[in-house]
Design an enzyme around this catalytic site. Structure first.
Site, PDB file in Angstrom:
ATOM      1  N   ASP A  86       0.820  -1.218   0.000  1.00 34.14           N
ATOM      2  CA  ASP A  86       0.000   0.000   0.000  1.00 34.14           C
ATOM      3  C   ASP A  86       0.851   1.265   0.000  1.00 34.14           C
ATOM      4  O   ASP A  86       1.921   1.302   0.599  1.00 34.14           O
ATOM      5  CB  ASP A  86      -0.937  -0.010   1.230  1.00 34.14           C
ATOM      6  N   ASN A 132     -10.881  -3.125  -5.192  1.00 31.79           N
ATOM      7  CA  ASN A 132     -10.145  -2.159  -6.011  1.00 31.79           C
ATOM      8  C   ASN A 132     -10.816  -1.880  -7.364  1.00 31.79           C
ATOM      9  O   ASN A 132     -10.461  -0.920  -8.047  1.00 31.79           O
ATOM     10  CB  ASN A 132      -8.684  -2.598  -6.224  1.00 31.79           C
TER      11      ASN A 132
HETATM   12  C1  IPE Z   1      -5.380  -2.765   0.045  1.00 34.27           C
HETATM   13  O1  IPE Z   1      -5.050  -1.453  -0.253  1.00 34.27           O
HETATM   14  C2  IPE Z   1      -5.450  -3.568  -1.211  1.00 34.27           C
HETATM   15  C3  IPE Z   1      -4.173  -3.808  -1.885  1.00 34.27           C
HETATM   16  C4  IPE Z   1      -3.020  -3.402  -1.455  1.00 34.27           C
HETATM   17  C5  IPE Z   1      -4.262  -4.571  -3.089  1.00 34.27           C
HETATM   18  P1  IPE Z   1      -6.178  -0.352  -0.483  1.00 34.27           P
HETATM   19  O2  IPE Z   1      -5.472   0.932  -0.732  1.00 34.27           O
HETATM   20  O3  IPE Z   1      -7.135  -0.807  -1.512  1.00 34.27           O
HETATM   21  O4  IPE Z   1      -6.925  -0.361   0.913  1.00 34.27           O
HETATM   22  P2  IPE Z   1      -7.825   0.722   1.603  1.00 34.27           P
HETATM   23  O5  IPE Z   1      -8.830   1.175   0.590  1.00 34.27           O
HETATM   24  O6  IPE Z   1      -6.927   1.842   2.013  1.00 34.27           O
HETATM   25  O7  IPE Z   1      -8.414   0.037   2.782  1.00 34.27           O
HETATM   26  C1  IPE Z   2      -1.532   0.036  -3.443  1.00 30.82           C
HETATM   27  O1  IPE Z   2      -1.330   1.397  -3.495  1.00 30.82           O
HETATM   28  C2  IPE Z   2      -1.800  -0.573  -4.786  1.00 30.82           C
HETATM   29  C3  IPE Z   2      -3.143  -1.121  -4.950  1.00 30.82           C
HETATM   30  C4  IPE Z   2      -4.091  -1.115  -4.055  1.00 30.82           C
HETATM   31  C5  IPE Z   2      -3.450  -1.711  -6.234  1.00 30.82           C
HETATM   32  P1  IPE Z   2      -2.541   2.396  -3.500  1.00 30.82           P
HETATM   33  O2  IPE Z   2      -2.939   2.653  -4.918  1.00 30.82           O
HETATM   34  O3  IPE Z   2      -3.629   1.959  -2.610  1.00 30.82           O
HETATM   35  O4  IPE Z   2      -1.844   3.687  -2.925  1.00 30.82           O
HETATM   36  P2  IPE Z   2      -2.484   4.758  -1.948  1.00 30.82           P
HETATM   37  O5  IPE Z   2      -2.986   4.019  -0.754  1.00 30.82           O
HETATM   38  O6  IPE Z   2      -3.559   5.444  -2.708  1.00 30.82           O
HETATM   39  O7  IPE Z   2      -1.349   5.665  -1.626  1.00 30.82           O
HETATM   40 MG    MG Z   3      -4.143   2.332  -0.677  1.00 35.27          MG
END
Ligand code: IPE
Ligand code: IPE
Ligand code: MG
Length: 242
Positions: free
Chosen positions: A23, A71
């Site tokens: 993340d 997602n």
């Molecule tokens: C969790 O990250 C899912 C993945 C890393 C694939 P998200 O960015 O989707 O989670 P939330 O929305 O902050 O809970």
């Molecule tokens: C994790 O990074 C990747 C996926 C969930 C696919 P994020 O895209 O959630 O990054 P933030 O949380 O917005 O910074």
């Molecule tokens: Mg995220």
């Protein structure tokens, strides 16, 4: 680093199964005035480096949350960019082969493109005989979805008379899960600053030690993993006992 300076922890102190919620890609990119997709690209590079490092220090199983069932809610261009990146990524994982890493995928293939699914199947088949670390990549994975799907499989077997109510115990139910053959998660790591599970591996994390850190995933280094493992090695795991 453990690997470089031979401070490798004794095997008994090493988590057998590490799960990582990748993340912070978006925030990493935003901080630099880059597109979210640039963040995902950098995050994918980081992932390769960390997965290979985990294999080298002797981790037996690593699971990584790459795309959740939630997602899909993201803007369409981000989702299609991520799918394209995953396809490209899977074309370039020769290092895993060289280092004997066995790659498997968890999550529902249903909503993914045929091209991506075919690549996933090919990689799983090609790496089935490898004896190094098991790398479980979660794509279109959701912990609740995994449990519901296991309930459905169980109900089907029950209806067809292959299993009686008494035979449905924890071990049986676990065998119905996508992650059924993986060991329980010992250490769950969430970089990126958020302190939540976001629907990852709900069944397998029952007794996981949970480590949160603020490093945004693209900046994550081998040293960050060392720190998490060292923290883990100092935990007193009681599993409900004393
Ligand atoms: C969790 O990250 C899912 C993945 C890393 C694939 P998200 O960015 O989707 O989670 P939330 O929305 O902050 O809970
Ligand atoms: C994790 O990074 C990747 C996926 C969930 C696919 P994020 O895209 O959630 O990054 P933030 O949380 O917005 O910074
Ligand atoms: Mg995220």
């Amino acid at each position: 680093m453990f690997f470089k300076n031979k401070r490798k922890p004794p095997e008994s102190a090493l988590p057998g199964h590490i799960a990582i919620i990748l993340d912070g890609n978006g925030r990493w990119a935003k901080k630099r005035g880059l597109s979210r997709s640039a963040g995902h690209r950098k995050g994918a590079e980081t992932f390769k480096k960390i997965a290979l490092y985990a294999n080298r220090i002797g981790v037996k199983c690593l699971s990584a949350y790459a795309f959740s069932t939630e997602n899909w809610k993201r803007p369409e261009d981000e989702v299609s960019g991520l799918m394209k990146l995953l396809e490209e990524y899977l074309d370039n994982i020769g290092e895993f082969e060289k280092e004997n890493v066995r790659v498997i995928f968890i999550g529902e293939k249903k909503r993914l493109s045929k091209k991506l699914c075919d690549k996933m199947t090919e990689i799983e088949e090609k790496s089935a005989e490898r004896t190094g670390m098991i790398l479980a990549i979660a794509i279109n994975y959701g912990g609740r979805q995994e449990i519901v799907s296991a309930v459905r499989n169980t109900a089907k077997l029950s209806k067809e008379g292959f299993v009686s109510d008494e035979q449905i115990d924890e071990a049986f139910f676990e065998s119905m899960l996508d992650t059924g053959k993986l060991p329980d998660v010992d250490l769950l790591i969430r970089p990126g600053g958020e302190k939540r599970i976001s629907n990852f591996l709900l069944w397998k994390i029952s007794y996981a030690e949970i480590y949160f850190c603020d490093t945004l995933w693209p900046d994550y280094t081998e040293k960050d993993l060392d720190e998490a493992v060292l923290w883990y090695s100092k935990r007193n795991r009681r599993f409900g006992g004393v």
